[in-house]
Write a protein that holds these residues in place. Structure first.
Motif, PDB file in Angstrom:
ATOM      1  N   ILE A  57       0.838  -1.203   0.000  1.00 13.91           N
ATOM      2  CA  ILE A  57       0.000   0.000   0.000  1.00 13.91           C
ATOM      3  C   ILE A  57       0.874   1.255   0.000  1.00 13.91           C
ATOM      4  CG2 ILE A  57      -1.740   1.329   1.269  1.00 13.91           C
ATOM      5  CD1 ILE A  57      -2.744  -1.357   2.430  1.00 13.91           C
ATOM      6  N   ALA A  58       1.949   1.218   0.809  1.00 16.60           N
ATOM      7  CA  ALA A  58       2.844   2.373   0.895  1.00 16.60           C
ATOM      8  C   ALA A  58       3.612   2.587  -0.402  1.00 16.60           C
ATOM      9  CB  ALA A  58       3.818   2.186   2.049  1.00 16.60           C
ATOM     10  N   GLY A  59       3.694   1.533  -1.221  1.00 18.15           N
ATOM     11  CA  GLY A  59       4.430   1.655  -2.481  1.00 18.15           C
ATOM     12  C   GLY A  59       5.895   1.273  -2.358  1.00 18.15           C
ATOM     13  N   PHE A  60       6.279   0.689  -1.215  1.00 15.32           N
ATOM     14  CA  PHE A  60       7.676   0.295  -1.014  1.00 15.32           C
ATOM     15  C   PHE A  60       7.977  -1.027  -1.725  1.00 15.32           C
ATOM     16  CE2 PHE A  60       7.152   2.410   3.387  1.00 15.32           C
ATOM     17  CZ  PHE A  60       7.338   3.659   2.821  1.00 15.32           C
ATOM     18  N   VAL A  61       6.935  -1.850  -1.857  1.00 11.22           N
ATOM     19  CA  VAL A  61       7.083  -3.181  -2.438  1.00 11.22           C
ATOM     20  C   VAL A  61       6.058  -3.302  -3.551  1.00 11.22           C
ATOM     21  CG1 VAL A  61       6.737  -5.649  -1.960  1.00 11.22           C
ATOM     22  CG2 VAL A  61       7.911  -4.218  -0.286  1.00 11.22           C
ATOM     23  N   LYS A  62       6.478  -3.939  -4.650  1.00 12.14           N
ATOM     24  CA  LYS A  62       5.553  -4.081  -5.784  1.00 12.14           C
ATOM     25  C   LYS A  62       4.755  -5.372  -5.635  1.00 12.14           C
ATOM     26  CE  LYS A  62       4.729  -2.305 -10.032  1.00 12.14           C
ATOM     27  NZ  LYS A  62       3.372  -1.928  -9.596  1.00 12.14           N
ATOM     28  N   GLN A  63       3.447  -5.296  -5.816  1.00 17.12           N
ATOM     29  CA  GLN A  63       2.630  -6.498  -5.704  1.00 17.12           C
ATOM     30  C   GLN A  63       2.729  -7.341  -6.967  1.00 17.12           C
ATOM     31  OE1 GLN A  63       1.534  -3.385  -6.158  1.00 17.12           O
ATOM     32  NE2 GLN A  63      -0.567  -3.282  -6.898  1.00 17.12           N
ATOM     33  N   THR A  64       2.393  -8.632  -6.828  1.00 10.59           N
ATOM     34  CA  THR A  64       2.377  -9.508  -8.004  1.00 10.59           C
ATOM     35  C   THR A  64       1.065  -9.317  -8.761  1.00 10.59           C
ATOM     36  OG1 THR A  64       3.652 -11.075  -6.691  1.00 10.59           O
ATOM     37  CG2 THR A  64       2.755 -11.881  -8.766  1.00 10.59           C
ATOM     38  N   GLY A  65      -0.031  -9.178  -8.020  1.00 15.00           N
ATOM     39  CA  GLY A  65      -1.321  -8.967  -8.671  1.00 15.00           C
ATOM     40  C   GLY A  65      -2.221  -8.111  -7.810  1.00 15.00           C
ATOM     41  N   GLY A  66      -3.281  -7.571  -8.424  1.00 14.06           N
ATOM     42  CA  GLY A  66      -4.237  -6.764  -7.677  1.00 14.06           C
ATOM     43  C   GLY A  66      -3.924  -5.281  -7.745  1.00 14.06           C
ATOM     44  N   THR A  67      -4.840  -4.489  -7.206  1.00 11.86           N
ATOM     45  CA  THR A  67      -4.645  -3.040  -7.267  1.00 11.86           C
ATOM     46  C   THR A  67      -4.842  -2.392  -5.899  1.00 11.86           C
ATOM     47  OG1 THR A  67      -6.961  -2.760  -7.870  1.00 11.86           O
ATOM     48  CG2 THR A  67      -5.350  -2.720  -9.676  1.00 11.86           C
ATOM     49  N   VAL A  68      -4.186  -1.250  -5.738  1.00 15.16           N
ATOM     50  CA  VAL A  68      -4.353  -0.409  -4.556  1.00 15.16           C
ATOM     51  C   VAL A  68      -4.873   0.933  -5.039  1.00 15.16           C
ATOM     52  CG1 VAL A  68      -3.166   0.770  -2.664  1.00 15.16           C
ATOM     53  CG2 VAL A  68      -2.431  -1.522  -3.352  1.00 15.16           C
ATOM     54  N   LYS A  69      -6.027   1.327  -4.511  1.00 20.41           N
ATOM     55  CA  LYS A  69      -6.573   2.633  -4.889  1.00 20.41           C
ATOM     56  C   LYS A  69      -6.683   3.512  -3.653  1.00 20.41           C
ATOM     57  CE  LYS A  69      -9.528   1.391  -8.800  1.00 20.41           C
ATOM     58  NZ  LYS A  69     -10.954   1.236  -9.159  1.00 20.41           N
ATOM     59  N   VAL A  70      -6.191   4.737  -3.781  1.00 21.97           N
ATOM     60  CA  VAL A  70      -6.337   5.714  -2.705  1.00 21.97           C
ATOM     61  C   VAL A  70      -7.158   6.873  -3.253  1.00 21.97           C
ATOM     62  CG1 VAL A  70      -5.123   7.330  -1.192  1.00 21.97           C
ATOM     63  CG2 VAL A  70      -4.197   5.058  -1.568  1.00 21.97           C
ATOM     64  N   GLY A  71      -8.299   7.125  -2.609  1.00 22.21           N
ATOM     65  CA  GLY A  71      -9.187   8.178  -3.079  1.00 22.21           C
ATOM     66  C   GLY A  71      -9.616   7.946  -4.526  1.00 22.21           C
ATOM     67  N   GLY A  72      -9.774   6.674  -4.894  1.00 23.39           N
ATOM     68  CA  GLY A  72     -10.249   6.336  -6.237  1.00 23.39           C
ATOM     69  C   GLY A  72      -9.155   6.210  -7.277  1.00 23.39           C
TER      70      GLY A  72
END
Lengths: 265, 279
Positions: A55-70
């Protein structure tokens, strides 16, 4: 209003020693509303800190999305302030300099950023310490500064990674109460990683319970305890014990693992 | 309530007389030299060694006064210091950017590390023969050697320093809105400072020694030249004086430049443990 939206998050990594591929996070989805305090709990090694790091953006995810304020986010940004377990204060900046750092990055004029920083320092109980350096503060005070530094920046969500884990038990109780007070006063959006069940129940509006690796969301428990909360009054409520027992069951029951305890460190 | 009573009831600790003397900065600085000078004086007075090999403090003080009066010592001193300043100036000018460039890039580090270790191994004075061939007996030759000795400890210090910056501090800055340049200026540079400061300290020390060595070999003036020239004519007092001047100058550099810099930065920030001696 949804502040934070996590959907279908997964994370694989290759173990540096054995070379095998490990799925740390299987499939995690949840949302955090604006002004809501949400904790995430899970058995040892379930990847709750990894969720925060993604979520913080320090680590890249393999799949899925993180949305902040859309908006889909990628990489670290000031919309997601982080409070670290290790405090991570800048030793070469004064208390005021630390608190005003984010505002300085936003190019807020000096007068205004100092006023804002002072306001938040006062909020967390650090008024009068503005010109000290972090090493001159106690561990508890350092973490108060960690919180003030993030809140002064007014992020969409404040991410807290086991912020009180390295602080002695008595001070921790006080810090938890003060965090609750600040939360009740200002209503920031908070995403809180912990391994302490009582802490999660005491602080949160909802508690996300993860399963063992590869983790999925086992259950999201709503904590409907009255606010303002204090340790003395809240722990006496039968509902508090009930919720705490229920989460303990969720964490222990059903896991193939014989480990009943959650993350000890 | 109970706490206050107990605290005030505790007898105040009085600082014993000898300790108070020990914390006096003048005593702390000069004190250790008193027995050394006494022993030196005693050895000279008792004529343990022949006078042509060993002179007492009084003779050296006389020599000092003489050389000051003639203007030889101030002239040589300013020659040496000018060379050192050139060397240090260029050394920092090259070493600082080079160090950070290597430290910041994984590939730069990978590619230059063997070279750094290789060239670090060639002692500064070992360069003198070829440097004299290239530049002759000139200021350039001396500067080259000093720059060479300063750059390596500096670069290695910066690389070590940058590696020591906690990852969480960089993450914290990024999540507070700092871009790459800001992270570099606000986190990496100050974070690398303790190691950088010790790199400068080591580099200056090496540079100072290299200067004296270079002056002995290529010199036409300077403190190193003065000592070697005095040896040629058998003036032991002047050799002794030269040695003392070197020690005093290094002490002064440390006390007037390096130590205050460290006190104002890394010690103030709590990045290194402060010296026990009541600083």
């Amino acid at each position: 209003m949804t502040a934070l939206e996590i959907s279908g998050l997964s994370k694989d990594y290759v173990d540096a020693y054995t070379g095998e591929e490990i799925t740390a996070i299987g499939d995690v989805s949840f949302t955090v509303d604006r002004g809501e305090f949400v904790s995430i709990l899970g058995p040892s090694g379930c990847g709750k800190t990894t969720v925060l790091n993604i979520i913080a953006g320090f680590v890249k995810q393999t799949g899925g999305t993180v949305k902040v304020g859309g908006r889909v986010v990628d990489g670290p940004g000031p919309d997601r302030g982080v409070v670290f377990q290790s405090h991570a204060l800048f030793p070469w900046k004064t208390v005021l300099g630390n608190a005003a750092f984010g505002l300085r990055m936003k190019r807020v004029p000096p007068k205004q950023r100092e006023a804002t920083a002072r306001e938040y320092l006062e909020l967390v109980g650090l008024a009068g310490f503005e010109h000290k350096y972090p090493h001159e503060l106690s561990g508890g005070m350092q973490q108060r500064l960690g919180v003030a530094r993030v809140l002064a920046n007014e992020p969409d969500v404040m991410l807290m990674d086991e912020p009180f884990a390295s602080i002695d038990a008595q001070t921790r109780r006080k810090l938890q109460e003060d965090l609750t007070r600040v939360f009740e006063l200002r209503r920031p959006t908070v995403f809180f990683v912990t391994h302490d069940i009582d802490e999660a129940v005491f602080l949160s509006d909802r508690v996300i319970v993860l399963s063992t690796r590869p983790s999925i969301v086992r259950e999201i428990v709503t904590v409907d305890l009255p606010r303002p909360r204090t340790w003395r009054e809240t722990t006496q409520l039968p509902e508090f014990r009930h919720l705490s027992n229920r989460i303990t069951e969720l964490l222990t029951g059903g896991a193939e693992d014989v480990h009943p305890a959650i993350d000890p460190d | 309530m109970a706490v206050t009573t107990r605290a005030s009831a505790r007898p105040k600790r009085t600082v014993a007389m000898p300790r108070r003397i020990l914390v006096n900065p003048v005593v702390r600085t000069l004190g250790p030299f008193v027995p050394v000078v006494l022993l030196w004086w005693l050895l000279a007075e008792l004529d343990v060694f022949p006078g042509a090999f060993f002179v007492g403090p009084d003779t050296v003080v006389g020599e000092f006064a003489e050389l000051m009066r003639k203007g030889v010592l101030p002239g040589y001193l300013s020659d040496s210091l000018t060379r050192l300043m050139y060397g240090v100036g260029f050394g920092l000018l090259i070493g600082l950017p080079l160090g950070f460039a290597i430290a910041m890039s994984f590939w730069a580090r990978r590619l230059t590390w063997p070279l750094l270790l290789f060239f670090q191994a060639i002692a500064d004075i070992a360069w003198l023969p070829i440097v004299i061939v290239w530049f002759g007996f000139s200021l350039t030759a001396v500067t080259f050697v000093i720059v060479y000795t300063i750059v390596f400890p500096l670069v290695l210090g910066i690389v070590a320093g940058v590696e020591q910056v906690p990852r969480e501090l960089i993450r914290a800055a990024r999540s507070l809105g700092a871009g790459r340049l800001r992270v570099f200026l606000e986190v990496i540079v100050p974070g690398a400072l303790p190691s950088l400061a010790s790199g400068i300290r080591t580099g200056l020390g090496y540079g100072w020694r290299a200067l004296v060595a270079a002056e002995i070999i290529v010199g036409t003036s300077g403190v190193g030249f003065m000592m070697f020239d005095a040896r040629r004519v058998g003036d032991v007092a002047e050799v002794f004086l030269g040695m003392i001047v070197l020690g005093v100058l290094w002490y002064a550099t440390d006390a007037l430049v390096l130590a205050p810099f460290e006190r104002a930065t890394v010690e103030r920030w709590g990045l290194v443990r402060q010296a026990e001696a009541g600083k």
